[in-house]
Structures are given as structure tokens and as C-alpha cells.
Design a protein around this motif. Structure first.
Motif, PDB file in Angstrom:
ATOM      1  N   VAL A 161      90.474 107.993 106.069  1.00  0.00           N
ATOM      2  CA  VAL A 161      89.353 107.075 106.280  1.00  0.00           C
ATOM      3  C   VAL A 161      88.591 106.856 104.981  1.00  0.00           C
ATOM      4  O   VAL A 161      88.670 107.656 104.058  1.00  0.00           O
ATOM      5  CB  VAL A 161      88.378 107.604 107.362  1.00  0.00           C
ATOM      6  CG1 VAL A 161      89.076 107.735 108.703  1.00  0.00           C
ATOM      7  CG2 VAL A 161      87.765 108.939 106.946  1.00  0.00           C
ATOM      8  N   LYS A 162      87.873 105.738 104.947  1.00  0.00           N
ATOM      9  CA  LYS A 162      87.094 105.398 103.757  1.00  0.00           C
ATOM     10  C   LYS A 162      85.646 105.832 103.995  1.00  0.00           C
ATOM     11  O   LYS A 162      85.100 105.595 105.072  1.00  0.00           O
ATOM     12  CB  LYS A 162      87.175 103.883 103.536  1.00  0.00           C
ATOM     13  CG  LYS A 162      86.496 103.380 102.290  1.00  0.00           C
ATOM     14  CD  LYS A 162      86.993 101.974 101.972  1.00  0.00           C
ATOM     15  CE  LYS A 162      86.329 101.436 100.723  1.00  0.00           C
ATOM     16  NZ  LYS A 162      85.000 100.860 100.976  1.00  0.00           N
ATOM     17  N   ILE A 163      85.054 106.466 102.993  1.00  0.00           N
ATOM     18  CA  ILE A 163      83.650 106.861 103.124  1.00  0.00           C
ATOM     19  C   ILE A 163      82.766 105.633 102.913  1.00  0.00           C
ATOM     20  O   ILE A 163      82.898 104.933 101.910  1.00  0.00           O
ATOM     21  CB  ILE A 163      83.265 107.934 102.079  1.00  0.00           C
ATOM     22  CG1 ILE A 163      84.149 109.174 102.247  1.00  0.00           C
ATOM     23  CG2 ILE A 163      81.788 108.299 102.200  1.00  0.00           C
ATOM     24  CD1 ILE A 163      83.905 110.240 101.178  1.00  0.00           C
ATOM     25  N   GLU A 164      81.902 105.365 103.870  1.00  0.00           N
ATOM     26  CA  GLU A 164      80.966 104.249 103.712  1.00  0.00           C
ATOM     27  C   GLU A 164      79.625 104.739 103.154  1.00  0.00           C
ATOM     28  O   GLU A 164      79.132 104.222 102.176  1.00  0.00           O
ATOM     29  CB  GLU A 164      80.761 103.528 105.045  1.00  0.00           C
ATOM     30  CG  GLU A 164      82.031 102.817 105.555  1.00  0.00           C
ATOM     31  CD  GLU A 164      82.432 101.634 104.671  1.00  0.00           C
ATOM     32  OE1 GLU A 164      81.552 101.039 104.013  1.00  0.00           O
ATOM     33  OE2 GLU A 164      83.651 101.309 104.639  1.00  0.00           O
ATOM     34  N   ARG A 165      79.071 105.767 103.789  1.00  0.00           N
ATOM     35  CA  ARG A 165      77.839 106.367 103.244  1.00  0.00           C
ATOM     36  C   ARG A 165      77.620 107.739 103.866  1.00  0.00           C
ATOM     37  O   ARG A 165      78.207 108.062 104.894  1.00  0.00           O
ATOM     38  CB  ARG A 165      76.628 105.455 103.471  1.00  0.00           C
ATOM     39  CG  ARG A 165      76.245 105.258 104.913  1.00  0.00           C
ATOM     40  CD  ARG A 165      75.060 104.286 105.055  1.00  0.00           C
ATOM     41  NE  ARG A 165      74.505 104.370 106.404  1.00  0.00           N
ATOM     42  CZ  ARG A 165      75.067 103.808 107.470  1.00  0.00           C
ATOM     43  NH1 ARG A 165      76.177 103.101 107.362  1.00  0.00           N
ATOM     44  NH2 ARG A 165      74.508 103.943 108.674  1.00  0.00           N
ATOM     45  N   ILE A 166      76.794 108.528 103.200  1.00  0.00           N
ATOM     46  CA  ILE A 166      76.504 109.890 103.677  1.00  0.00           C
ATOM     47  C   ILE A 166      75.001 110.015 103.876  1.00  0.00           C
ATOM     48  O   ILE A 166      74.210 109.621 103.012  1.00  0.00           O
ATOM     49  CB  ILE A 166      77.008 110.930 102.651  1.00  0.00           C
ATOM     50  CG1 ILE A 166      78.533 110.876 102.599  1.00  0.00           C
ATOM     51  CG2 ILE A 166      76.571 112.343 103.027  1.00  0.00           C
ATOM     52  CD1 ILE A 166      79.094 110.818 101.226  1.00  0.00           C
TER      53      ILE A 166
END
Lengths: 267, 267
Positions: A114-119
């Protein structure tokens, strides 16, 4: 686990570290692999009982663009697995279980990129997941291309890739490809829902693209494809209910509507 | 597993499906990730108690060039995990556990990409593994580039890859890189062992390359690197025992000899 144990005895009990929140709440319409629907948004929060300070365990993770989610196929309720399975793309032909990504495995473990969008603190928002809402996550690892992509010399077969080889049925399945259309009514409904901006996970502007991505991959099982050609196909995306009809090789979207409160319960 | 369980309760017991046979028998010198040492050969055989006909579960697997091995870090004997760890490349600096591939994880699960060399019945021979001998394997999946490699648009950072981003410390660690040499004696010993052709796993001609690959990746822990500069470093490759000396940024191979029978026991 003592190293002296024989492998059959070396059982290991796993404890989920997070639960995935997904716009997919049922099997129908959930992408069969990660990356198929880049619009699929979801998130997970590291459980407080794993670490006193769960956010510490995520420090530095924003330096990576992608993550592996290792998870449990928690909705499988079969108690035994078969050595051969029939992947949907093979339209009924059976192959060895370990040649497939079937969820029905000796250990019900799934692997998704999966792609990290935000944390946000101990919560990670990602895109491209193929996980059902409520899926227990058992490990998270950063994607590192040097280790996670084949880097060997070119192979000599007919594969499109120069570094690895994939079974032909994966990339060129022996089923006819689908063409896709929306009825004028369904098109209007989709536009209206996109304008209303009431979706919970995805950007409303992406709604049509999400529906197209899900249907283009032909979400039906081989059984469903062969035996249930007289039945409508339903699925949910975010809080939208989609009705469609498979007419030979044409998938036609008939209706796109907001879920009623009464539709929200899992079947 | 009932879907009603809360995630913390949704424990799952895993049972190994195979045990990995590797030329690495101890932590020292075992590659830290798959693919680092393409000469590393190993194999696994699907246990008979998983399927009546284990070879059926592997049908079609030869159509793929690479496999994911999902395995247990069975030699970890720590009973708790820390939210932050110090990866060897960071030379003591700590980052969040989930930003690393550290073996000390809440669930001791490892993920390795290996190349299929050949299949014999229910036994699969692979190369490039970073698994210790005896590692329990809990799942095997085919590598499929469409799902297992990032396919998103180019990112704008300084990364060498156009499709994904990796923490800078992974590709450009803040430790000096090693140069490597063999003493004339070690060179002669390596040539002789290569000529004798008595290795169990790897092609003898690959022996020197295997030693170079292992040392080039600097197999020392950060602790070892900082605190034990006065100690020799030993590791085994196949049935060969290697002695080397780290002198600043130079790794010098001092001795390469066949293991005595008495060396074969695990420490």
C-alpha cells in the motif's frame, strides 16, 4: 519458540497489532489484490496494548512511500484447505494453492503493498489496499525496492518483464476481457453523488474511477461467472451501493446510490 | 476466527508448512535481507501433514520465477519488543520498529523474496534467501509484479527510483562503506576449496563471490562495530568457516577453511 522443536510443533500464536479501516465492507467488489484500485483509501491505528507509545513504533515511516501490510484473512470460515484451488481468472481450472494468492491457505495470511498517504500519531492513512474493513494486521514493513523486487538477470521467456516471470494466466487470463458502460441513469447518479461530496473515505471525484477499476478487474468468482449469469451483481464502495449486470463480456452499471442506514449492516 | 472478536482478541495460531534448509546455520554472516547474496542456495519441502499430496499444492509454481517466503524468526528469544530499534546501518541511531525490517517484532514474521531454481516433487530449491537453516515457513506466495511493486506516478524526491521512495539511511547509510581484501593465504585457501568442489549447497566456483557479498554488506551489528573492534569476526558459508578482521573501513579475509566435524554443531 525453542529451536529444538520439530517444525510441525513449532506453532506460533500471533496477536494483531492493528485493525484496518476500509471502505470495503464485504467480499463483493473488494479488489482481489493491492494496487488494483489506487483510489481505495483506508487507515489503521497501532493498538495501545502493543506498545506504551504506539506512535514511537512508526517514527521514520514517512521516509518511505510504500508499506507491506501482513494481515489475517479473518472472514474465512472454512476449517480445512485444499492443495489445489480454482483462481477466478482461470475460470474453473485448478492449480496448486501456492501458485496463487487465494485467501484459503494453511495459514490465513495475506500480503498487500500500500501507498502511505499521511500519518497522524499512531494512525497511518494508506491507499491501494485490498483489505476488508476490520481486517487484523499482524505486521507492517517498509517496502524496500532493493530487497522486494527481483533484480536478477533478464530471463529469456516471453514475459513482458525483463527481471521476473509470471504465470501467463495471471497477465493473460483465458477469459475474455470485459468492456464496461454505465446506463445514462447510473451515469447521472454517479455525477450527482460526486457533486454531493458525502463519501467517507474517497474523494467524491474519484467515485466513477473507483467503480470502473473494481469492475474492470472482473470481481466475479468463476462459479458466479458460469452459473449465475441471470443474477444481478451488487457491491459497495465507501457508502455507495452499486448494481450491475454482466451481459456476456459487457459489464453494465445500472444503479449507483447512497447506502441507506439499513444497508450498512454486514450480511 | 469469528469476525465479532475485538482485534486484540483475534489471535491466530500458525502452523509451519515447511522448514527451510539453508547454508546459513548461525546469525553471523547470514544476509540481512533476501537478494543480497544471489549465490545463497536453499530448499524447503512442504510437510506431509499439511496436505495429503503436498506436490499438488505446488502445481504451476514453476510458471513463476520468484516466490515470497513468509517465515518465523524462530531464533529470537526475547519475550518483549521495543517500539524503537537501532538498525545496524544507522550505527546506533534508533527509529520506529515498523520503519525497519528488524527481526524483533510484535509478531516474529519475516518476508523474503527468493528466486526459484528448480522443483523436485514437493521440494523447492531457491536462491537469494536470507533464512537460517531450520527456519519455519508459514506461507509461500508467487511474486506478481503488478501487485508487488509500486506502480504509482513518479515522486519528486531525490530517490533513485521513479516509483517509490525509501528512507535515505537505507540506501545511503551514515556509515563509511567497506573495502574488502583477502590475504594471499586466504585467497589461496579459497581457490583450493573452490577446486576441491566439496561444498553442499553452492557451486564451489561461487564461494569467493558469496564471501565478498556477505562482507560487502557489513554483517556486523552496530554494537559489534563500535565496541568490539579488537575482536575477529567469524562466519560460516555452506560448510566453510571464514575468519576476518575489520580494520577501520577495511574488511580483510584472513582464513577460509572447511568446517571440521566438531565445528558443525550450533553454538
Amino acid at each position: 519458540m525453542a529451536s529444538e522443536q520439530t517444525p510441525s510443533d513449532a506453532r506460533c500464536e500471533l496477536k494483531p497489532i492493528a485493525e484496518f479501516r476500509s471502505m470495503y465492507t464485504e467480499k463483493n467488489g473488494t479488489p482481489r489484490q493491492s494496487g488494483i484500485c489506487p483510489e481505495a483509501l483506508g487507515c489503521f491505528t497501532i493498538h495501545k496494548d502493543v506498545f506504551n507509545n504506539p506512535e514511537h513504533s512508526l517514527e521514520g515511516i514517512a521516509d518511505f512511500s510504500h508499506l507491506w501490510l501482513i494481515f489475517l484473512f479473518h472472514k474465512n470460515n472454512n476449517s480445512y484447505t485444499k492443495a489445489k484451488v480454482a483462481p477466478p481468472r482461470l475460470n474453473g481450472v485448478r492449480v496448486g494453492l501456492f501458485s496463487t494468492r487465494s485467501p484459503y491457505r494453511p495459514n490465513p495470511i495475506g500480503l498487500s503493498l500500500v501507498k502511505i498517504e499521511r500519518i497522524e500519531g499512531s494512525c497511518v492513512h494508506v491507499s491501494g489496499a485490498d483489505l476488508l474493513d476490520g481486517t487484523p494486521i499482524i505486521d507492517i514493513k517498509p517496502y524496500i525496492g532493493d530487497y522486494d523486487a527481483p533484480s536478477t538477470a533478464a530471463t529469456t521467456d516471453q514475459s513482458t518483464s525483463s527481471t521476473h516471470r509470471t504465470a501467463a494466466w495471471v497477465s493473460c487470463p483465458p477469459i475474455e476481457s470485459l468492456s464496461l458502460n454505465f446506463t445514462p441513469e447510473a451515469e447521472r447518479q454517479t455525477e450527482q453523488l460526486s457533486a454531493e461530496n458525502q463519501l467517507r473515505f474517497i474523494d467524491s471525484a474519484d467515485l466513477r474511477r473507483a467503480i470502473v477499476n473494481i469492475l474492470s478487474a472482473d470481481p466475479r468468482s468463476a462459479y458466479r461467472r458460469k452459473r449465475c449469469s441471470d443474477r444481478l451483481y451488487f457491491f459497495k464502495v465507501d457508502c455507495v451501493h452499486v448494481t450491475c449486470w454482466f451481459n456476456g463480456n459487457v459489464a453494465q452499471v445500472l444503479r449507483v446510490k447512497m447506502l441507506e442506514d439499513s444497508d450498512q449492516t454486514d450480511e
